[in-house]
Design a protein around this motif. Structure first.
Motif, PDB file in Angstrom:
ATOM      1  N   LEU A 244       0.917  -0.956   0.199  1.00 14.02           N
ATOM      2  CA  LEU A 244       0.023   0.045   0.111  1.00 14.02           C
ATOM      3  C   LEU A 244       0.951   1.163   0.055  1.00 14.02           C
ATOM      4  O   LEU A 244       0.619   2.273  -0.632  1.00 14.02           O
ATOM      5  CB  LEU A 244      -1.043  -0.055   1.217  1.00 14.02           C
ATOM      6  CG  LEU A 244      -1.911  -0.952   1.340  1.00 14.02           C
ATOM      7  CD1 LEU A 244      -2.619  -0.924   2.582  1.00 14.02           C
ATOM      8  CD2 LEU A 244      -2.997  -0.907   0.270  1.00 14.02           C
ATOM      9  N   GLY A 245       1.987   1.437   0.920  1.00 15.64           N
ATOM     10  CA  GLY A 245       2.858   2.302   0.967  1.00 15.64           C
ATOM     11  C   GLY A 245       3.600   2.623  -0.348  1.00 15.64           C
ATOM     12  O   GLY A 245       4.027   3.792  -0.824  1.00 15.64           O
ATOM     13  N   ALA A 246       3.781   1.632  -1.231  1.00 11.71           N
ATOM     14  CA  ALA A 246       4.526   1.738  -2.373  1.00 11.71           C
ATOM     15  C   ALA A 246       3.999   2.648  -3.299  1.00 11.71           C
ATOM     16  O   ALA A 246       4.703   3.399  -4.236  1.00 11.71           O
ATOM     17  CB  ALA A 246       4.774   0.412  -2.820  1.00 11.71           C
ATOM     18  N   ALA A 247       2.631   2.789  -3.312  1.00 12.59           N
ATOM     19  CA  ALA A 247       1.832   3.542  -4.238  1.00 12.59           C
ATOM     20  C   ALA A 247       2.181   5.049  -3.919  1.00 12.59           C
ATOM     21  O   ALA A 247       2.252   5.984  -4.684  1.00 12.59           O
ATOM     22  CB  ALA A 247       0.254   3.440  -3.867  1.00 12.59           C
ATOM     23  N   ARG A 248       2.234   5.219  -2.442  1.00 16.98           N
ATOM     24  CA  ARG A 248       2.712   6.810  -2.016  1.00 16.98           C
ATOM     25  C   ARG A 248       4.096   7.129  -2.641  1.00 16.98           C
ATOM     26  O   ARG A 248       4.202   8.047  -2.977  1.00 16.98           O
ATOM     27  CB  ARG A 248       2.573   6.947  -0.502  1.00 16.98           C
ATOM     28  CG  ARG A 248       3.123   8.356  -0.082  1.00 16.98           C
ATOM     29  CD  ARG A 248       2.104   8.753   0.716  1.00 16.98           C
ATOM     30  NE  ARG A 248       2.611   9.989   1.696  1.00 16.98           N
ATOM     31  CZ  ARG A 248       2.255  11.173   1.339  1.00 16.98           C
ATOM     32  NH1 ARG A 248       1.367  11.318   0.401  1.00 16.98           N
ATOM     33  NH2 ARG A 248       2.715  12.056   1.874  1.00 16.98           N
ATOM     34  N   PHE A 249       4.756   6.185  -2.417  1.00 15.35           N
ATOM     35  CA  PHE A 249       6.437   6.467  -2.650  1.00 15.35           C
ATOM     36  C   PHE A 249       6.531   6.572  -4.386  1.00 15.35           C
ATOM     37  O   PHE A 249       7.014   7.663  -4.736  1.00 15.35           O
ATOM     38  CB  PHE A 249       7.178   5.105  -2.490  1.00 15.35           C
ATOM     39  CG  PHE A 249       8.666   5.200  -3.105  1.00 15.35           C
ATOM     40  CD1 PHE A 249       9.508   5.859  -2.105  1.00 15.35           C
ATOM     41  CD2 PHE A 249       9.137   4.533  -4.104  1.00 15.35           C
ATOM     42  CE1 PHE A 249      10.784   5.989  -2.637  1.00 15.35           C
ATOM     43  CE2 PHE A 249      10.359   4.773  -4.605  1.00 15.35           C
ATOM     44  CZ  PHE A 249      11.156   5.368  -3.921  1.00 15.35           C
ATOM     45  N   ARG A 250       5.759   5.850  -5.097  1.00 12.88           N
ATOM     46  CA  ARG A 250       5.594   6.128  -6.519  1.00 12.88           C
ATOM     47  C   ARG A 250       5.374   7.163  -6.938  1.00 12.88           C
ATOM     48  O   ARG A 250       5.700   7.977  -7.745  1.00 12.88           O
ATOM     49  CB  ARG A 250       4.898   4.986  -7.086  1.00 12.88           C
ATOM     50  CG  ARG A 250       5.692   3.610  -7.057  1.00 12.88           C
ATOM     51  CD  ARG A 250       4.745   2.441  -7.584  1.00 12.88           C
ATOM     52  NE  ARG A 250       3.916   2.788  -8.936  1.00 12.88           N
ATOM     53  CZ  ARG A 250       2.844   2.293  -9.176  1.00 12.88           C
ATOM     54  NH1 ARG A 250       2.166   1.395  -8.305  1.00 12.88           N
ATOM     55  NH2 ARG A 250       2.413   2.854 -10.320  1.00 12.88           N
ATOM     56  N   ARG A 251       4.088   7.726  -5.987  1.00 11.29           N
ATOM     57  CA  ARG A 251       3.425   9.118  -6.551  1.00 11.29           C
ATOM     58  C   ARG A 251       4.625  10.097  -5.950  1.00 11.29           C
ATOM     59  O   ARG A 251       4.676  11.055  -6.814  1.00 11.29           O
ATOM     60  CB  ARG A 251       2.178   9.474  -5.657  1.00 11.29           C
ATOM     61  CG  ARG A 251       1.519  10.618  -6.357  1.00 11.29           C
ATOM     62  CD  ARG A 251       0.082  10.678  -5.604  1.00 11.29           C
ATOM     63  NE  ARG A 251       0.266  10.861  -4.261  1.00 11.29           N
ATOM     64  CZ  ARG A 251      -1.035  10.537  -3.500  1.00 11.29           C
ATOM     65  NH1 ARG A 251      -2.051  10.238  -3.997  1.00 11.29           N
ATOM     66  NH2 ARG A 251      -0.999  10.908  -2.202  1.00 11.29           N
ATOM     67  N   LEU A 252       5.069  10.295  -4.889  1.00 16.38           N
ATOM     68  CA  LEU A 252       6.099  11.336  -4.506  1.00 16.38           C
ATOM     69  C   LEU A 252       7.472  11.144  -4.897  1.00 16.38           C
ATOM     70  O   LEU A 252       7.672  12.436  -5.318  1.00 16.38           O
ATOM     71  CB  LEU A 252       6.225  11.164  -2.731  1.00 16.38           C
ATOM     72  CG  LEU A 252       5.208  11.391  -1.772  1.00 16.38           C
ATOM     73  CD1 LEU A 252       5.401  11.258  -0.628  1.00 16.38           C
ATOM     74  CD2 LEU A 252       4.769  13.021  -2.264  1.00 16.38           C
ATOM     75  N   HIS A 253       7.917  10.222  -5.205  1.00 16.81           N
ATOM     76  CA  HIS A 253       9.387  10.311  -5.509  1.00 16.81           C
ATOM     77  C   HIS A 253       9.494   9.721  -7.006  1.00 16.81           C
ATOM     78  O   HIS A 253      10.555  10.215  -7.704  1.00 16.81           O
ATOM     79  CB  HIS A 253      10.131   9.340  -4.754  1.00 16.81           C
ATOM     80  CG  HIS A 253      10.000   9.778  -3.267  1.00 16.81           C
ATOM     81  ND1 HIS A 253      10.718  10.802  -2.615  1.00 16.81           N
ATOM     82  CD2 HIS A 253       9.420   9.151  -2.203  1.00 16.81           C
ATOM     83  CE1 HIS A 253      10.602  11.128  -1.716  1.00 16.81           C
ATOM     84  NE2 HIS A 253       9.592   9.985  -1.115  1.00 16.81           N
ATOM     85  N   LEU A 254       8.566   9.000  -7.583  1.00 21.03           N
ATOM     86  CA  LEU A 254       8.687   8.623  -9.060  1.00 21.03           C
ATOM     87  C   LEU A 254       7.864   9.370  -9.855  1.00 21.03           C
ATOM     88  O   LEU A 254       7.543   9.053 -11.329  1.00 21.03           O
ATOM     89  CB  LEU A 254       8.698   7.172  -9.163  1.00 21.03           C
ATOM     90  CG  LEU A 254       9.531   6.179  -8.275  1.00 21.03           C
ATOM     91  CD1 LEU A 254       9.305   4.693  -8.561  1.00 21.03           C
ATOM     92  CD2 LEU A 254      11.079   6.476  -8.753  1.00 21.03           C
ATOM     93  N   ARG A 255       6.966  10.348  -9.410  1.00 28.94           N
ATOM     94  CA  ARG A 255       6.088  11.018 -10.232  1.00 28.94           C
ATOM     95  C   ARG A 255       4.791  10.512 -10.990  1.00 28.94           C
ATOM     96  O   ARG A 255       4.654  10.727 -12.065  1.00 28.94           O
ATOM     97  CB  ARG A 255       6.638  12.142 -11.153  1.00 28.94           C
ATOM     98  CG  ARG A 255       7.689  13.030 -10.254  1.00 28.94           C
ATOM     99  CD  ARG A 255       6.897  13.936  -9.611  1.00 28.94           C
ATOM    100  NE  ARG A 255       7.799  15.243  -8.930  1.00 28.94           N
ATOM    101  CZ  ARG A 255       7.834  15.383  -7.825  1.00 28.94           C
ATOM    102  NH1 ARG A 255       6.833  15.032  -7.016  1.00 28.94           N
ATOM    103  NH2 ARG A 255       8.652  16.118  -7.364  1.00 28.94           N
ATOM    104  N   GLN A 256       4.716   9.171 -10.529  1.00 28.28           N
ATOM    105  CA  GLN A 256       3.643   8.153 -11.259  1.00 28.28           C
ATOM    106  C   GLN A 256       2.262   8.601 -10.729  1.00 28.28           C
ATOM    107  O   GLN A 256       2.179   8.812  -9.272  1.00 28.28           O
ATOM    108  CB  GLN A 256       4.197   6.941 -11.032  1.00 28.28           C
ATOM    109  CG  GLN A 256       5.514   6.398 -11.571  1.00 28.28           C
ATOM    110  CD  GLN A 256       5.643   4.999 -11.489  1.00 28.28           C
ATOM    111  OE1 GLN A 256       5.029   4.223 -10.834  1.00 28.28           O
ATOM    112  NE2 GLN A 256       7.125   4.461 -12.115  1.00 28.28           N
ATOM    113  N   LYS A 257       1.490   8.579 -11.485  1.00 26.31           N
ATOM    114  CA  LYS A 257      -0.284   8.635 -10.968  1.00 26.31           C
ATOM    115  C   LYS A 257      -0.461   7.295 -10.260  1.00 26.31           C
ATOM    116  O   LYS A 257      -0.431   6.375 -10.966  1.00 26.31           O
ATOM    117  CB  LYS A 257      -0.962   8.778 -12.219  1.00 26.31           C
ATOM    118  CG  LYS A 257      -1.017  10.265 -12.519  1.00 26.31           C
ATOM    119  CD  LYS A 257      -2.420  10.618 -13.092  1.00 26.31           C
ATOM    120  CE  LYS A 257      -2.749  11.856 -13.268  1.00 26.31           C
ATOM    121  NZ  LYS A 257      -3.512  12.526 -12.134  1.00 26.31           N
ATOM    122  N   THR A 258      -0.757   7.282  -8.858  1.00 25.43           N
ATOM    123  CA  THR A 258      -1.404   6.471  -8.280  1.00 25.43           C
ATOM    124  C   THR A 258      -2.245   6.631  -7.394  1.00 25.43           C
ATOM    125  O   THR A 258      -2.298   7.752  -7.071  1.00 25.43           O
ATOM    126  CB  THR A 258      -0.061   5.434  -7.346  1.00 25.43           C
ATOM    127  OG1 THR A 258       0.202   6.474  -6.773  1.00 25.43           O
ATOM    128  CG2 THR A 258       0.970   4.996  -8.441  1.00 25.43           C
TER     129      THR A 258
END
Length: 146
Positions: free
Chosen positions: A27-41
């Motif tokens: 679940l937290g990986a979605a936040r990491f992807r949004r904050l640091h990888l600029r992916q829409k999640t």
């Protein structure tokens, strides 16, 4: 037989908490992807908070239960070698995970560093929990079955 059942509560509880923590990591990986990888999640904030809190509190309860069981049934503290010693070292990391998560939940704002520290600490906790499972297996064989 009853004593083996009681002594099995600690590893079962810790295994369940670790499995739950792995799900919370996803679940937290979605936040990491949004904050640091600029992916829409889509980050399921509430589910992450509730289940993460349950996992961390379960690990804490399991740690205390392990200490109590060793004291009551084996007449000592930290006699399980690195398993018990490293379990104690995990406690401050659990507390950081709980308090940093609670702070972010109560004070919602744009952040970069605290979520990164929170996630890295909890990822390290999962790795430590998996290592504890290996050392715990040896403890269980030696002290409970042997």
């Amino acid at each position: 037989m009853f004593i083996k059942f009681i002594l099995s509560l600690h590893p079962v509880l810790q295994a369940g908490a670790t499995l739950l923590a792995l799900y919370v990591l996803l679940l937290g990986a979605a936040r990491f992807r949004r904050l640091h990888l600029r992916q829409k999640t889509m980050f399921q904030w509430r589910r992450h908070v509730v289940l993460g809190t349950i996992a961390l509190l379960s690990w804490t309860f399991g740690l205390v239960l392990g200490l109590v069981l060793v004291r009551v049934y084996m007449n000592g503290f930290l006699i399980t070698g690195t398993h018990g010693g490293s379990g104690i070292l995990i406690l401050p990391l659990i507390l950081f995970g709980l308090f940093s998560g609670r702070h972010m939940h109560l004070h919602k704002q744009q952040r970069i560093i605290l979520p990164l520290l929170h996630g890295a600490t909890n990822l390290f906790l999962i790795v430590m929990a998996l290592l504890q499972a290996f050392s715990g297996r040896q403890v269980y064989k030696e002290f409970v079955l042997g």
